[in-house]
Motif scaffolding. Structure first.
Motif, PDB file in Angstrom:
ATOM      1  N   GLY A  93      -5.686   2.219  -7.697  1.00  0.00           N
ATOM      2  CA  GLY A  93      -6.016   3.095  -6.588  1.00  0.00           C
ATOM      3  C   GLY A  93      -6.560   4.412  -7.086  1.00  0.00           C
ATOM      4  O   GLY A  93      -7.266   4.464  -8.095  1.00  0.00           O
ATOM      5  N   THR A  94      -6.196   5.488  -6.390  1.00  0.00           N
ATOM      6  CA  THR A  94      -6.712   6.818  -6.695  1.00  0.00           C
ATOM      7  C   THR A  94      -5.574   7.827  -6.695  1.00  0.00           C
ATOM      8  O   THR A  94      -4.704   7.795  -5.817  1.00  0.00           O
ATOM      9  CB  THR A  94      -7.769   7.237  -5.650  1.00  0.00           C
ATOM     10  OG1 THR A  94      -8.798   6.258  -5.601  1.00  0.00           O
ATOM     11  CG2 THR A  94      -8.381   8.579  -6.012  1.00  0.00           C
ATOM     12  N   TYR A 112       6.540   8.189  -0.895  1.00  0.00           N
ATOM     13  CA  TYR A 112       5.524   7.475  -0.129  1.00  0.00           C
ATOM     14  C   TYR A 112       5.800   7.667   1.358  1.00  0.00           C
ATOM     15  O   TYR A 112       6.930   7.445   1.816  1.00  0.00           O
ATOM     16  CB  TYR A 112       5.546   5.982  -0.458  1.00  0.00           C
ATOM     17  CG  TYR A 112       5.497   5.671  -1.938  1.00  0.00           C
ATOM     18  CD1 TYR A 112       4.512   6.202  -2.761  1.00  0.00           C
ATOM     19  CD2 TYR A 112       6.450   4.841  -2.522  1.00  0.00           C
ATOM     20  CE1 TYR A 112       4.467   5.912  -4.109  1.00  0.00           C
ATOM     21  CE2 TYR A 112       6.416   4.535  -3.874  1.00  0.00           C
ATOM     22  CZ  TYR A 112       5.430   5.077  -4.663  1.00  0.00           C
ATOM     23  OH  TYR A 112       5.392   4.785  -6.003  1.00  0.00           O
ATOM     24  N   GLY A 135       1.060   5.956   6.253  1.00  0.00           N
ATOM     25  CA  GLY A 135       0.020   5.077   5.737  1.00  0.00           C
ATOM     26  C   GLY A 135       0.501   4.087   4.702  1.00  0.00           C
ATOM     27  O   GLY A 135      -0.262   3.221   4.271  1.00  0.00           O
ATOM     28  N   SER A 136       1.775   4.204   4.285  1.00  0.00           N
ATOM     29  CA  SER A 136       2.337   3.280   3.293  1.00  0.00           C
ATOM     30  C   SER A 136       2.868   2.015   3.971  1.00  0.00           C
ATOM     31  O   SER A 136       3.186   2.020   5.167  1.00  0.00           O
ATOM     32  CB  SER A 136       3.482   3.950   2.525  1.00  0.00           C
ATOM     33  OG  SER A 136       3.034   5.096   1.827  1.00  0.00           O
ATOM     34  N   SER A 174      -1.814  13.884  -3.835  1.00  0.00           N
ATOM     35  CA  SER A 174      -2.393  12.838  -2.994  1.00  0.00           C
ATOM     36  C   SER A 174      -2.607  11.580  -3.821  1.00  0.00           C
ATOM     37  O   SER A 174      -3.451  11.570  -4.717  1.00  0.00           O
ATOM     38  CB  SER A 174      -3.727  13.300  -2.396  1.00  0.00           C
ATOM     39  OG  SER A 174      -4.327  12.280  -1.624  1.00  0.00           O
ATOM     40  N   LEU A 175      -1.824  10.556  -3.545  1.00  0.00           N
ATOM     41  CA  LEU A 175      -2.006   9.276  -4.231  1.00  0.00           C
ATOM     42  C   LEU A 175      -2.204   8.179  -3.198  1.00  0.00           C
ATOM     43  O   LEU A 175      -1.659   8.223  -2.086  1.00  0.00           O
ATOM     44  CB  LEU A 175      -0.839   8.956  -5.168  1.00  0.00           C
ATOM     45  CG  LEU A 175       0.573   8.777  -4.617  1.00  0.00           C
ATOM     46  CD1 LEU A 175       0.805   7.353  -4.115  1.00  0.00           C
ATOM     47  CD2 LEU A 175       1.598   9.107  -5.678  1.00  0.00           C
ATOM     48  N   ASP A 176      -2.991   7.209  -3.568  1.00  0.00           N
ATOM     49  CA  ASP A 176      -3.303   6.078  -2.694  1.00  0.00           C
ATOM     50  C   ASP A 176      -3.389   4.842  -3.582  1.00  0.00           C
ATOM     51  O   ASP A 176      -4.376   4.643  -4.287  1.00  0.00           O
ATOM     52  CB  ASP A 176      -4.628   6.333  -1.970  1.00  0.00           C
ATOM     53  CG  ASP A 176      -4.908   5.324  -0.859  1.00  0.00           C
ATOM     54  OD1 ASP A 176      -4.395   4.197  -0.942  1.00  0.00           O
ATOM     55  OD2 ASP A 176      -5.633   5.672   0.089  1.00  0.00           O
ATOM     56  N   LYS A 229       1.106   5.514  -0.214  1.00  0.00           N
ATOM     57  CA  LYS A 229       0.387   6.777  -0.089  1.00  0.00           C
ATOM     58  C   LYS A 229       1.398   7.916  -0.087  1.00  0.00           C
ATOM     59  O   LYS A 229       2.417   7.847   0.615  1.00  0.00           O
ATOM     60  CB  LYS A 229      -0.453   6.799   1.194  1.00  0.00           C
ATOM     61  CG  LYS A 229      -1.491   5.684   1.275  1.00  0.00           C
ATOM     62  CD  LYS A 229      -2.310   5.769   2.553  1.00  0.00           C
ATOM     63  CE  LYS A 229      -3.296   6.932   2.496  1.00  0.00           C
ATOM     64  NZ  LYS A 229      -4.234   6.906   3.660  1.00  0.00           N
ATOM     65  N   HIS A 260       0.858  -1.179   0.000  1.00  0.00           N
ATOM     66  CA  HIS A 260       0.000   0.000   0.000  1.00  0.00           C
ATOM     67  C   HIS A 260       0.899   1.236   0.000  1.00  0.00           C
ATOM     68  O   HIS A 260       1.779   1.363   0.861  1.00  0.00           O
ATOM     69  CB  HIS A 260      -0.891  -0.011   1.242  1.00  0.00           C
ATOM     70  CG  HIS A 260      -1.993   0.994   1.203  1.00  0.00           C
ATOM     71  ND1 HIS A 260      -2.863   1.186   2.251  1.00  0.00           N
ATOM     72  CD2 HIS A 260      -2.373   1.881   0.249  1.00  0.00           C
ATOM     73  CE1 HIS A 260      -3.735   2.128   1.946  1.00  0.00           C
ATOM     74  NE2 HIS A 260      -3.448   2.567   0.737  1.00  0.00           N
TER      75      HIS A 260
END
Length: 210
Positions: free
Chosen positions: A162-163, A53, A56-57, A197-199, A11, A9
């Motif tokens: 993701g987004t 990143y 939250g990563s 903002s990337l997720d 972020k 993951h």
């Protein structure tokens, strides 16, 4: 095992460029069994992606990805990553052993602000510099990016999804003539993007059978 298992993951934020690349120039960087997609006569699509990143990563690190072509094989389409650098040793090992990516260690120097920029250095040499001079307002965009890779002789495909808070941006790319990236002759970006903002989730690879 010093690295976490897939999926990872990620972020953070990123700068990206898109380029039209000469198929003849990138062909030696791509396995011969993979067909290069031609978007214009003699041209395929590639680009540069640099991300940081953080909270939250799966693990915090910086990453430079160079895509040297868009490919298709057995009805599947994906990108080919010919160069990839990170600044975390666990990411290097995990990238190689999970996804078959040729990760190497590098140093990232960010200038984060209204006009973000980043320089990436490897073994005392500057690989590239990306800098943004303007950005238009953006909005969250769902993304899905299939990628081919090679682990020993096994062809793999995996997907990142993701987004991104994607903003069209003016992004300048500078590559020194002695940089390993110079062999791609990337030239001026066709398009540039900034994402504040990337997720993303990078999924485990799937073996591709011939």
């Amino acid at each position: 095992m010093s690295y976490p298992p897939a999926p990872w993951h990620l972020k953070g934020f990123s700068l990206q460029t898109l380029h039209l690349l000469d198929i003849e120039r990138v062909r030696p960087l791509i396995p011969s069994e993979l067909n290069i997609v031609s978007v214009l006569p003699g041209k395929t699509v590639g680009g540069v992606y640099i991300a940081s990143y953080g909270a939250g990563s799966t693990m915090p690190y910086n990453e430079l990805i160079v895509v040297s072509g868009l490919l298709h094989w057995q009805g599947k389409v994906g990108a080919w990553i010919s160069h990839i650098y990170v600044d975390h040793p666990d990411s290097v090992v995990g990238g190689r052993e999970i996804w078959g990516l040729p990760k190497q260690l590098a140093q990232f120097t960010w200038n984060v602000g209204k006009m973000p920029s980043v320089q990436v250095n490897h073994s005392g040499q500057t690989l590239c510099t990306l800098s943004s001079s303007w950005q238009l307002p953006g909005w969250p965009q769902p993304v899905s990016g299939p990628v081919f890779s090679l682990q020993h002789t096994q062809l793999l495909q995996f997907n990142g999804q993701g987004t991104l808070q994607l903003q069209l941006a003016g992004v300048d790319l500078t590559i020194d003539s002695t940089s390993p990236l110079a062999e791609l002759n990337l030239g001026r970006p066709w398009l540039g993007f900034y994402s504040n903002s990337l997720d993303l989730i990078v999924n485990p690879p799937i073996p591709m059978h011939k």
